[in-house]
Scaffold this active site. Structure first.
Site, PDB file in Angstrom:
ATOM      1  N   GLY A  52       3.580   6.171  -0.663  1.00  0.00           N
ATOM      2  CA  GLY A  52       4.082   5.687  -1.917  1.00  0.00           C
ATOM      3  C   GLY A  52       4.789   4.269  -1.278  1.00  0.00           C
ATOM      4  O   GLY A  52       4.457   3.746  -0.802  1.00  0.00           O
TER       5      GLY A  52
ATOM      6  N   SER B   8       0.592  -1.237   0.210  1.00  0.00           N
ATOM      7  CA  SER B   8       0.114   0.579  -0.206  1.00  0.00           C
ATOM      8  C   SER B   8       0.645   1.369  -0.144  1.00  0.00           C
ATOM      9  O   SER B   8       2.501   1.583   0.481  1.00  0.00           O
ATOM     10  CB  SER B   8      -0.891   0.605   1.372  1.00  0.00           C
ATOM     11  OG  SER B   8      -1.410   1.591   1.231  1.00  0.00           O
ATOM     12  N   HIS B   9       0.251   2.476  -0.757  1.00  0.00           N
ATOM     13  CA  HIS B   9       0.678   3.728  -0.455  1.00  0.00           C
ATOM     14  C   HIS B   9       1.262   4.164   0.752  1.00  0.00           C
ATOM     15  O   HIS B   9       2.279   4.676   1.349  1.00  0.00           O
ATOM     16  CB  HIS B   9       0.113   4.778  -1.318  1.00  0.00           C
ATOM     17  CG  HIS B   9      -0.044   4.878  -2.439  1.00  0.00           C
ATOM     18  ND1 HIS B   9       0.097   3.400  -3.927  1.00  0.00           N
ATOM     19  CD2 HIS B   9       1.006   5.755  -4.097  1.00  0.00           C
ATOM     20  CE1 HIS B   9       0.285   3.084  -4.943  1.00  0.00           C
ATOM     21  NE2 HIS B   9       1.081   4.856  -4.479  1.00  0.00           N
ATOM     22  N   SER B  10       0.288   3.165   1.648  1.00  0.00           N
ATOM     23  CA  SER B  10       0.185   3.822   3.386  1.00  0.00           C
ATOM     24  C   SER B  10       0.442   2.864   4.498  1.00  0.00           C
ATOM     25  O   SER B  10      -0.033   1.750   4.002  1.00  0.00           O
ATOM     26  CB  SER B  10      -1.319   4.224   3.336  1.00  0.00           C
ATOM     27  OG  SER B  10      -1.102   4.135   4.653  1.00  0.00           O
TER      28      SER B  10
ATOM     29  N   ASP C 298      -3.087  -1.192  -3.737  1.00  0.00           N
ATOM     30  CA  ASP C 298      -3.636  -0.818  -4.034  1.00  0.00           C
ATOM     31  C   ASP C 298      -4.249   0.318  -5.041  1.00  0.00           C
ATOM     32  O   ASP C 298      -5.539   0.444  -5.692  1.00  0.00           O
ATOM     33  CB  ASP C 298      -3.544   0.517  -2.802  1.00  0.00           C
ATOM     34  CG  ASP C 298      -2.268   1.320  -2.274  1.00  0.00           C
ATOM     35  OD1 ASP C 298      -1.290   1.443  -3.702  1.00  0.00           O
ATOM     36  OD2 ASP C 298      -2.357   2.013  -0.969  1.00  0.00           O
TER      37      ASP C 298
END
Lengths: 129, 206
Positions: free
Chosen positions: A45, A11-13, A69
């Site tokens: 990112g 995930s980016h987060s 994601d």
């Protein structure tokens, strides 16, 4: 060691990835799951290196499924697979992260093979963006 | 005739770095309009890491410099531009392996980079992405023997303007649909700077 398919939550987060594994951890505890989230500097990112390291950790020879994601996390997932040169690592393509990883964890927990897990995810596919 | 040496390739990266720093705010503003607003920061960080990596390293070939840049961009840029630019420079590097960089070899390397971007981004021409700029530059290189590299910048400029009127169907901007019209694509803008930096160092083949 595990005899189950491994999973990586990309995930980016970091919060999203940890949230997803928390959710799964409520019911499934013996499937190898790793998080690969945020950049190397812990910003929003994804990082190819983190993804590669996570794959190595959950790969016990039974294959690995990668969940992502948004768009660029999929590109980094593809690059990680290419750099590792592994054929038994698959991306859950266009599969929603929360629902997909949850279902995959249940399937993997039942001892399903990599191909069976991927097939179970097909019915969840989102229309391509 | 060699149009790009090892020293010039390093200089190319420095010229890119300079432009990404200079235009960081502009790239961010373009990306805020139709994306997630991190393009300026990502590109500036990525190329400053590239310079850190290559500045004090000795390289034997242009391919080696490009490979170093590719690996660094892939690792250090958080957004989609990391894997996309990383793939582009990696494919260029692979195509230039054991080759002198004359115009013909450079054109082949650009074609390889273009294929790489297409494969990685699942992009087609006319989708308001960086692929548009790389596509037109590659087409320009194919067209004839280049007498003046400034002509390449005219191609880039025109392509950039074209992206303004397009609807984005790829990347974060695609969530906006028609609202992406009227904005220049940030990836096309950063690609413009990459080629502007290239033109600053390339030789004209005699």
């Amino acid at each position: 060691m595990s005899d189950k398919v491994g999973m990586v939550i990309i995930s980016h987060s970091v919060k999203i990835a940890n949230g997803v594994t928390d959710l799964i951890g409520q019911v499934i505890t013996d499937v190898p799951i790793e998080v690969a989230a945020g950049t190397d500097d812990e910003e929003i990112g994804t990082s190819v290196e983190k993804i590669m390291n996570a794959i190595k950790k959950v790969d016990h020879g039974n294959g690995v499924v990668l969940f992502y994601d948004l768009g660029s996390s999929k590109m980094n997932a593809e690059m990680a697979i290419e750099f590792l040169g592994k054929s038994d690592v698959k991306i859950a393509d266009h599969v929603p992260l929360v629902e997909g990883s949850y279902i995959a964890a249940v399937e993997a927990n039942m001892g399903k093979s990599l191909d069976e897990v991927i097939t179970a995810l097909e019915k969840l596919q989102l229309p391509g963006m | 005739m060699t149009i790009l040496t090892v020293a010039q390739t390093k200089q190319w990266m420095e010229e890119i770095n300079k432009r990404m720093k200079e235009h960081k705010e502009q790239l961010t503003e373009l990306d805020q309009a139709i994306g997630d607003g991190d393009h300026g920061i990502n590109m500036a960080r990525g190329f400053s890491e590239v310079i850190n990596k290559i500045a004090d390293t000795e390289y034997d070939t242009v391919a080696d410099v490009l490979k170093s840049a590719a690996m660094t961009l892939t690792a250090k840029v958080g957004g989609a531009s990391g894997p996309l630019y990383g793939t582009a420079f990696l494919k260029m590097s692979m195509a230039l392996q054991n080759k002198d960089v004359n115009q013909q070899n450079f054109q082949a390397a650009m074609e390889a980079a273009l294929e790489g971007i297409k494969m990685r981004g699942k992009a087609e021409f006319g989708e308001k992405t960086m692929y548009d700029v790389w596509y037109q530059v590659t087409a320009f290189l194919k067209s004839e023997k280049v007498e003046d590299w400034q002509e390449m910048m005219e191609v880039c400029q025109a392509t950039l303007e074209d992206t303004r009127e397009m609807v984005a169907t790829k990347g974060r901007a695609s969530y906006l649909n028609e609202r992406s019209i009227g904005h220049i694509d940030p990836g096309s803008m950063s690609s413009f700077y990459i080629f502007e930096a290239l033109v600053a160092v390339l030789e004209v083949e005699e």
